[in-house]
Design a protein around this motif. Structure first.
Motif, PDB file in Angstrom:
ATOM      1  N   GLN A 155      15.215   5.939 109.533  1.00 36.57           N
ATOM      2  CA  GLN A 155      14.168   7.280 109.303  1.00 36.57           C
ATOM      3  C   GLN A 155      13.772   7.452 108.722  1.00 36.57           C
ATOM      4  OE1 GLN A 155      13.172   8.024 112.953  1.00 36.57           O
ATOM      5  NE2 GLN A 155      11.377   8.979 111.893  1.00 36.57           N
ATOM      6  N   GLN A 156      14.620   7.598 107.383  1.00 35.12           N
ATOM      7  CA  GLN A 156      13.649   8.709 106.324  1.00 35.12           C
ATOM      8  C   GLN A 156      13.397   7.117 105.703  1.00 35.12           C
ATOM      9  OE1 GLN A 156      17.338   9.928 104.209  1.00 35.12           O
ATOM     10  NE2 GLN A 156      17.093  11.221 105.158  1.00 35.12           N
ATOM     11  N   VAL A 157      13.594   5.412 106.451  1.00 33.05           N
ATOM     12  CA  VAL A 157      12.933   4.973 105.262  1.00 33.05           C
ATOM     13  C   VAL A 157      11.507   4.441 106.112  1.00 33.05           C
ATOM     14  CG1 VAL A 157      12.777   2.608 105.361  1.00 33.05           C
ATOM     15  CG2 VAL A 157      14.810   3.418 104.963  1.00 33.05           C
ATOM     16  N   LYS A 158      11.638   4.386 107.368  1.00 35.51           N
ATOM     17  CA  LYS A 158      10.634   4.407 108.281  1.00 35.51           C
ATOM     18  C   LYS A 158       9.737   5.249 107.715  1.00 35.51           C
ATOM     19  CE  LYS A 158      12.573   2.583 112.235  1.00 35.51           C
ATOM     20  NZ  LYS A 158      13.054   2.577 113.702  1.00 35.51           N
ATOM     21  N   GLU A 159      10.296   6.330 107.943  1.00 29.70           N
ATOM     22  CA  GLU A 159       9.063   7.827 107.243  1.00 29.70           C
ATOM     23  C   GLU A 159       8.695   7.163 105.509  1.00 29.70           C
ATOM     24  OE1 GLU A 159      10.809  10.977 107.256  1.00 29.70           O
ATOM     25  OE2 GLU A 159      11.389  11.441 109.536  1.00 29.70           O
ATOM     26  N   LEU A 160       9.027   7.176 104.633  1.00 27.84           N
ATOM     27  CA  LEU A 160       8.828   6.499 103.474  1.00 27.84           C
ATOM     28  C   LEU A 160       7.592   5.539 103.600  1.00 27.84           C
ATOM     29  CD1 LEU A 160      12.099   7.201 101.170  1.00 27.84           C
ATOM     30  CD2 LEU A 160       9.315   8.099 101.068  1.00 27.84           C
ATOM     31  N   GLN A 161       8.147   4.512 104.555  1.00 25.54           N
ATOM     32  CA  GLN A 161       6.849   3.468 104.611  1.00 25.54           C
ATOM     33  C   GLN A 161       5.752   4.607 105.014  1.00 25.54           C
ATOM     34  OE1 GLN A 161       8.171   0.324 103.367  1.00 25.54           O
ATOM     35  NE2 GLN A 161       5.547  -0.613 104.029  1.00 25.54           N
ATOM     36  N   SER A 162       6.084   4.653 105.893  1.00 31.34           N
ATOM     37  CA  SER A 162       4.555   5.298 106.491  1.00 31.34           C
ATOM     38  C   SER A 162       3.532   6.511 104.962  1.00 31.34           C
ATOM     39  CB  SER A 162       4.711   6.134 107.584  1.00 31.34           C
ATOM     40  OG  SER A 162       5.509   7.393 107.494  1.00 31.34           O
TER      41      SER A 162
ATOM     42  N   LYS B 243       9.849   4.516  94.279  1.00 29.08           N
ATOM     43  CA  LYS B 243      11.493   4.589  93.619  1.00 29.08           C
ATOM     44  C   LYS B 243      11.431   5.477  94.550  1.00 29.08           C
ATOM     45  CE  LYS B 243      10.090   4.634  88.886  1.00 29.08           C
ATOM     46  NZ  LYS B 243       9.528   5.524  87.713  1.00 29.08           N
ATOM     47  N   GLN B 244      11.937   6.395  95.100  1.00 26.16           N
ATOM     48  CA  GLN B 244      12.713   7.085  96.371  1.00 26.16           C
ATOM     49  C   GLN B 244      12.816   5.789  97.779  1.00 26.16           C
ATOM     50  OE1 GLN B 244      10.459  10.428  98.317  1.00 26.16           O
ATOM     51  NE2 GLN B 244      10.249  11.541  96.196  1.00 26.16           N
ATOM     52  N   LEU B 245      12.199   4.794  97.615  1.00 25.06           N
ATOM     53  CA  LEU B 245      12.041   4.014  99.409  1.00 25.06           C
ATOM     54  C   LEU B 245      13.151   3.160  98.398  1.00 25.06           C
ATOM     55  CD1 LEU B 245      11.540   2.851 101.975  1.00 25.06           C
ATOM     56  CD2 LEU B 245       9.568   1.562 101.049  1.00 25.06           C
TER      57      LEU B 245
END
Length: 135
Positions: free
Chosen positions: A80-87, A122-124
């Motif tokens: 979920q965090q990866v999806k949010e960062l991707q968006s 970087k966070q991603l």
């Protein structure tokens, strides 16, 4: 008197034979009892060993189940965090494209957006590494 003398050695031989026989039976009885004791201890030890192994197996299965659910929940959160960062990255890319199209030589907004985009990347990457470690 001689008849008495002759009967005494025979009587002592039978008493001696009886005492030897009873000693043999006594020793045989105790050897049998010791053997049965060793067998009982061995059987009980094996029974306890099997019981402990079964309990350990049950406990390890329970712990594995807990670890599996924890792992799956962490993977779900990280996904979920990866999806949010991707968006967020996609949004920054759109803003960057818009800014590049409308930027003039006088403003430095595009450099700020590039910096923010690099931070998000970087966070991603860090989240992706965490997710790969959990796998």
């Amino acid at each position: 008197m001689q008849p008495l003398a002759e009967s005494t050695p025979v009587h002592s031989r039978t008493a001696s034979a009886r005492s030897r026989s009873s000693v043999k039976w006594f020793l045989l009885f105790w050897i049998l009892m010791i053997g049965l004791g060793f067998y009982a201890v061995y059987s009980y030890t094996n029974h306890l060993k099997e019981q402990v192994l079964n309990e350990l197996s049950t406990q390890s299965q329970q712990q594995l189940t807990v670890l599996k659910t924890d792992y799956e929940s962490r993977i779900g959160v990280l996904s979920q965090q990866v999806k949010e960062l991707q968006s967020t990255v996609d949004t920054f890319n759109e803003l960057l494209t818009f800014t590049k199209d409308n930027a003039s030589n006088k403003t430095d907004n595009s450099n700020k957006l590039y910096t923010q985009l690099n931070e998000v990347r970087k966070q991603l990457a860090a989240l992706q590494k965490e997710m790969d470690l959990l796998k």
